[in-house]
Design a protein around this motif. Structure first.
Motif, PDB file in Angstrom:
ATOM      1  N   GLU A 149      -4.099  21.227 -12.698  1.00 22.73           N
ATOM      2  CA  GLU A 149      -3.782  21.623 -11.330  1.00 22.73           C
ATOM      3  C   GLU A 149      -2.268  21.600 -11.113  1.00 22.73           C
ATOM      4  O   GLU A 149      -1.556  20.783 -11.697  1.00 22.73           O
ATOM      5  N   TYR A 150      -1.786  22.503 -10.274  1.00 25.49           N
ATOM      6  CA  TYR A 150      -0.361  22.521  -9.946  1.00 25.49           C
ATOM      7  C   TYR A 150      -0.114  21.465  -8.863  1.00 25.49           C
ATOM      8  O   TYR A 150      -0.706  21.510  -7.778  1.00 25.49           O
ATOM      9  N   LEU A 151       0.740  20.528  -9.173  1.00 25.39           N
ATOM     10  CA  LEU A 151       1.001  19.399  -8.285  1.00 25.39           C
ATOM     11  C   LEU A 151       2.354  19.573  -7.600  1.00 25.39           C
ATOM     12  O   LEU A 151       3.378  19.787  -8.261  1.00 25.39           O
ATOM     13  N   SER A 152       2.342  19.501  -6.261  1.00 24.16           N
ATOM     14  CA  SER A 152       3.597  19.587  -5.498  1.00 24.16           C
ATOM     15  C   SER A 152       3.950  18.202  -4.964  1.00 24.16           C
ATOM     16  O   SER A 152       3.149  17.268  -5.015  1.00 24.16           O
ATOM     17  N   SER A 153       5.142  18.091  -4.423  1.00 20.69           N
ATOM     18  CA  SER A 153       5.615  16.788  -3.923  1.00 20.69           C
ATOM     19  C   SER A 153       4.895  16.354  -2.657  1.00 20.69           C
ATOM     20  O   SER A 153       4.999  15.201  -2.249  1.00 20.69           O
ATOM     21  N   THR A 154       4.157  17.263  -2.019  1.00 21.20           N
ATOM     22  CA  THR A 154       3.448  16.926  -0.780  1.00 21.20           C
ATOM     23  C   THR A 154       1.988  16.530  -1.031  1.00 21.20           C
ATOM     24  O   THR A 154       1.299  16.116  -0.102  1.00 21.20           O
TER      25      THR A 154
ATOM     26  N   GLN B 151       0.840  -1.189   0.000  1.00 26.23           N
ATOM     27  CA  GLN B 151       0.000   0.000   0.000  1.00 26.23           C
ATOM     28  C   GLN B 151       0.876   1.239   0.000  1.00 26.23           C
ATOM     29  O   GLN B 151       1.781   1.372   0.817  1.00 26.23           O
ATOM     30  N   VAL B 152       0.608   2.160  -0.939  1.00 21.87           N
ATOM     31  CA  VAL B 152       1.372   3.407  -1.015  1.00 21.87           C
ATOM     32  C   VAL B 152       0.441   4.568  -1.333  1.00 21.87           C
ATOM     33  O   VAL B 152      -0.658   4.381  -1.880  1.00 21.87           O
ATOM     34  N   GLN B 153       0.899   5.752  -0.986  1.00 26.89           N
ATOM     35  CA  GLN B 153       0.240   6.980  -1.423  1.00 26.89           C
ATOM     36  C   GLN B 153       1.010   7.496  -2.630  1.00 26.89           C
ATOM     37  O   GLN B 153       2.211   7.772  -2.542  1.00 26.89           O
ATOM     38  N   ILE B 154       0.321   7.592  -3.756  1.00 22.40           N
ATOM     39  CA  ILE B 154       0.969   8.048  -4.986  1.00 22.40           C
ATOM     40  C   ILE B 154       1.235   9.550  -4.884  1.00 22.40           C
ATOM     41  O   ILE B 154       0.314  10.355  -4.675  1.00 22.40           O
ATOM     42  N   ARG B 155       2.526   9.920  -5.009  1.00 22.93           N
ATOM     43  CA  ARG B 155       2.913  11.331  -4.981  1.00 22.93           C
ATOM     44  C   ARG B 155       3.939  11.589  -6.086  1.00 22.93           C
ATOM     45  O   ARG B 155       4.549  10.670  -6.618  1.00 22.93           O
ATOM     46  N   SER B 156       4.128  12.856  -6.379  1.00 18.86           N
ATOM     47  CA  SER B 156       5.088  13.247  -7.411  1.00 18.86           C
ATOM     48  C   SER B 156       6.423  13.622  -6.775  1.00 18.86           C
ATOM     49  O   SER B 156       6.455  14.206  -5.683  1.00 18.86           O
ATOM     50  N   GLN B 157       7.504  13.300  -7.479  1.00 19.17           N
ATOM     51  CA  GLN B 157       8.828  13.685  -7.003  1.00 19.17           C
ATOM     52  C   GLN B 157       9.178  15.116  -7.395  1.00 19.17           C
ATOM     53  O   GLN B 157      10.069  15.722  -6.814  1.00 19.17           O
TER      54      GLN B 157
ATOM     55  N   ILE C 128       0.121   9.561 -14.181  1.00 17.62           N
ATOM     56  CA  ILE C 128       0.058  11.027 -14.254  1.00 17.62           C
ATOM     57  C   ILE C 128       1.207  11.536 -15.130  1.00 17.62           C
ATOM     58  O   ILE C 128       2.342  11.053 -15.023  1.00 17.62           O
ATOM     59  N   GLN C 129       0.910  12.510 -15.959  1.00 15.82           N
ATOM     60  CA  GLN C 129       1.945  13.181 -16.745  1.00 15.82           C
ATOM     61  C   GLN C 129       1.978  14.647 -16.323  1.00 15.82           C
ATOM     62  O   GLN C 129       0.973  15.348 -16.367  1.00 15.82           O
ATOM     63  N   ILE C 130       3.167  15.092 -15.898  1.00 12.05           N
ATOM     64  CA  ILE C 130       3.371  16.487 -15.505  1.00 12.05           C
ATOM     65  C   ILE C 130       4.016  17.230 -16.674  1.00 12.05           C
ATOM     66  O   ILE C 130       4.834  16.667 -17.413  1.00 12.05           O
ATOM     67  N   ASP C 131       3.645  18.472 -16.861  1.00 12.86           N
ATOM     68  CA  ASP C 131       4.181  19.279 -17.969  1.00 12.86           C
ATOM     69  C   ASP C 131       5.713  19.264 -17.934  1.00 12.86           C
ATOM     70  O   ASP C 131       6.342  19.567 -16.915  1.00 12.86           O
TER      71      ASP C 131
END
Length: 360
Positions: A189-194, A75-81, A104-107
Motif C-alpha cells: 500500500e502507498y503510505l502517506s504522512s497523514t 500513547q501515540v498514533q504511529i505515522r510515517s514521516q 514498518i519498512q518503506i521502499d
C-alpha cells in the motif's frame, strides 16, 4: 301557672350554677399553670423523653468523591514521516513491541542509489581535499584554491548525511515499549504522512486524571494516595498524585490532578470512567454528631445538650457533612450529651429525660 314559673326558675338557677362552676375550674387551672412556671411544688411540668448521644473524640478522615478517567502512560498514533510503498510490516496486532523495534519498512531503493552516488562523490572529494592540502603546504596552490576544495568536500559530506537521514525515515520504529493496536495498512500500500498505521499504548502504569472544586485547593498535595474504582467493577485500586495543574479552570472552577496507578496485569484500560476518593485531612480527636441534632438558625446552627436534666442551647460551627453525621469544629466538648430527637420543639431550660443511643 305557678308550676311553670317554678320550672323556669329551676332552669335559670341550674344554668347559673353551671357557669359559675366552669369559671371556678378555669381559674384554678390558670393558677396551677402560673404556679408551675414559677417552680412551685407540684406545679413543675413533666420531663420530655428524648434520645441523645455522648460527644466522643474519634479519628476522622475528611475525603471527597469525584469522577475521573484513565489515561495511558504513553500513547501515540504511529505515522510515517515520508511517503512511499509499504515494503514490510514487522509487528503482530495486539502484541507488545519493544522500544526501537522495527515496525514498518518503506521502499527505499531510490534513496539507496542516491546514497551510493553521494558516497562516491564524497570519496573523490576527500582525495581532492587531501591533495590540495599537501600542495598548499609546499605553496603550490593558493589558500583560496584549497578552501574551495575543502568546501566542496564538506558539502558532499552534508549531502551524504541528509540522504542517510532520509533513509532512516523509511523505517518506522517503536518510540517506546507498549502494546500496539490494530493496523490500518497492508504490504504494497502507498503510505502517506497523514495515514495512521496503528496506535501504540503503554498502560503500565496508567494515569488517573480527575478534577476537584477550587475550594479544596489549599488541601491538595503531591504524593497523596487516592483510591478509585472503574465502571463495571467493585475492586478498589490505589494511585498516587504526582502532578497538580497550576491553574484553575475558569469554566468549571475546578483544579485538575493526575495520579499514577500500577497496572501490571493490564486490567485498567485507558478511557475508562473512574470514581475517585481523595483524602484531604485527618483529625485524630474529631467530634462527630448525628445530622438530625443540628437545628438551623438565622445566624448559623445550634444544638441542644442535656445539662442538669434540662435542655441547653449551644451554638456550633460545622464542617464536613457525611451521610449520617457531621463534623463539629467549635461549640461542643468531649463528654457533652447532645440531644438528637425532638430538638425542633425543645426550648432552653425544658426538663428532659435522655435515653442514650448506643448504636451510633
Amino acid at each position: 301557672m305557678k308550676v311553670k314559673y317554678i320550672v323556669y326558675a329551676i332552669v335559670i338557677i341550674s344554668l347559673g350554677v353551671l357557669v359559675a362552676y366552669r369559671i371556678i375550674q378555669n381559674k384554678k387551672k390558670d393558677e396551677a399553670t402560673a404556679s408551675g412556671k414559677g417552680g412551685g411544688k407540684g406545679g413543675a411540668s413533666r420531663p420530655v423523653q428524648v434520645s441523645g448521644v455522648v460527644a466522643t473524640p474519634q479519628r476522622f478522615s475528611d475525603a471527597i468523591a469525584v469522577s475521573g478517567s484513565l489515561d495511558a502512560n504513553e500513547q501515540v498514533q504511529i505515522r510515517s514521516q515520508v511517503s512511499g510503498l509499504v515494503k514490510g510490516i514487522y509487528f503482530k496486532e495486539g502484541s507488545i513491541v519493544k522500544e526501537g523495534q522495527l515496525l514498518i519498512q518503506i521502499d527505499n531503493q531510490e534513496l539507496e542509489a542516491q546514497l551510493s552516488q553521494a558516497l562516491t562523490r564524497e570519496k573523490l572529494s576527500a582525495a581532492n581535499e587531501e591533495r590540495s592540502r599537501k600542495l598548499l603546504a609546499v605553496e603550490s596552490i593558493s589558500q583560496q584554491e584549497y578552501d574551495v576544495a575543502l568546501a566542496d568536500f564538506r558539502a558532499l559530506q552534508a549531502q551524504t548525511r541528509l540522504i542517510r537521514a532520509q533513509l532512516e525515515k523509511t523505517q518506522i520504529r517503536a518510540p517506546f515499549t507498549g502494546t500496539i493496536g490494530l493496523r490500518a495498512i497492508s504490504v504494497g500500500e502507498y503510505l502517506s504522512s497523514t495515514t495512521t498505521v496503528a496506535n501504540l499504548v503503554n498502560t503500565n502504569p496508567v494515569k488517573v486524571t480527575f478534577s476537584v472544586p477550587e475550594k479544596y485547593m489549599n488541601q491538595l498535595k503531591v504524593n497523596t494516595e487516592v483510591h478509585f474504582t472503574v465502571a463495571g467493577s467493585e475492586k478498589k485500586y490505589t494511585a498516587r498524585v504526582y502532578a497538580i495543574e497550576p491553574r484553575i479552570d475558569v469554566t468549571t472552577r475546578t483544579l485538575q490532578l493526575r495520579a499514577l496507578a500500577d497496572n501490571p496485569k493490564g486490567e485498567l484500560l485507558p478511557g475508562a470512567f473512574t470514581s475517585v476518593e481523595l483524602p484531604l485531612t485527618t483529625i485524630n480527636d474529631a467530634i462527630l454528631i448525628p445530622t438530625e441534632a443540628i437545628v438551623p438558625i438565622q445566624d448559623g446552627k445550634k444544638v441542644f445538650v442535656s445539662e442538669n436534666g434540662k435542655a441547653k442551647e449551644v451554638k456550633v460551627e460545622t464542617s464536613t457533612r457525611r451521610e449520617k453525621d457531621i463534623l463539629i469544629t467549635s461549640g461542643l466538648h468531649p463528654g457533652d450529651t447532645v440531644l438528637t430527637s425532638g430538638v425542633m420543639s425543645l426550648k432552653p431550660e425544658s426538663p428532659v429525660r435522655v435515653v442514650i443511643d448506643t448504636t451510633r
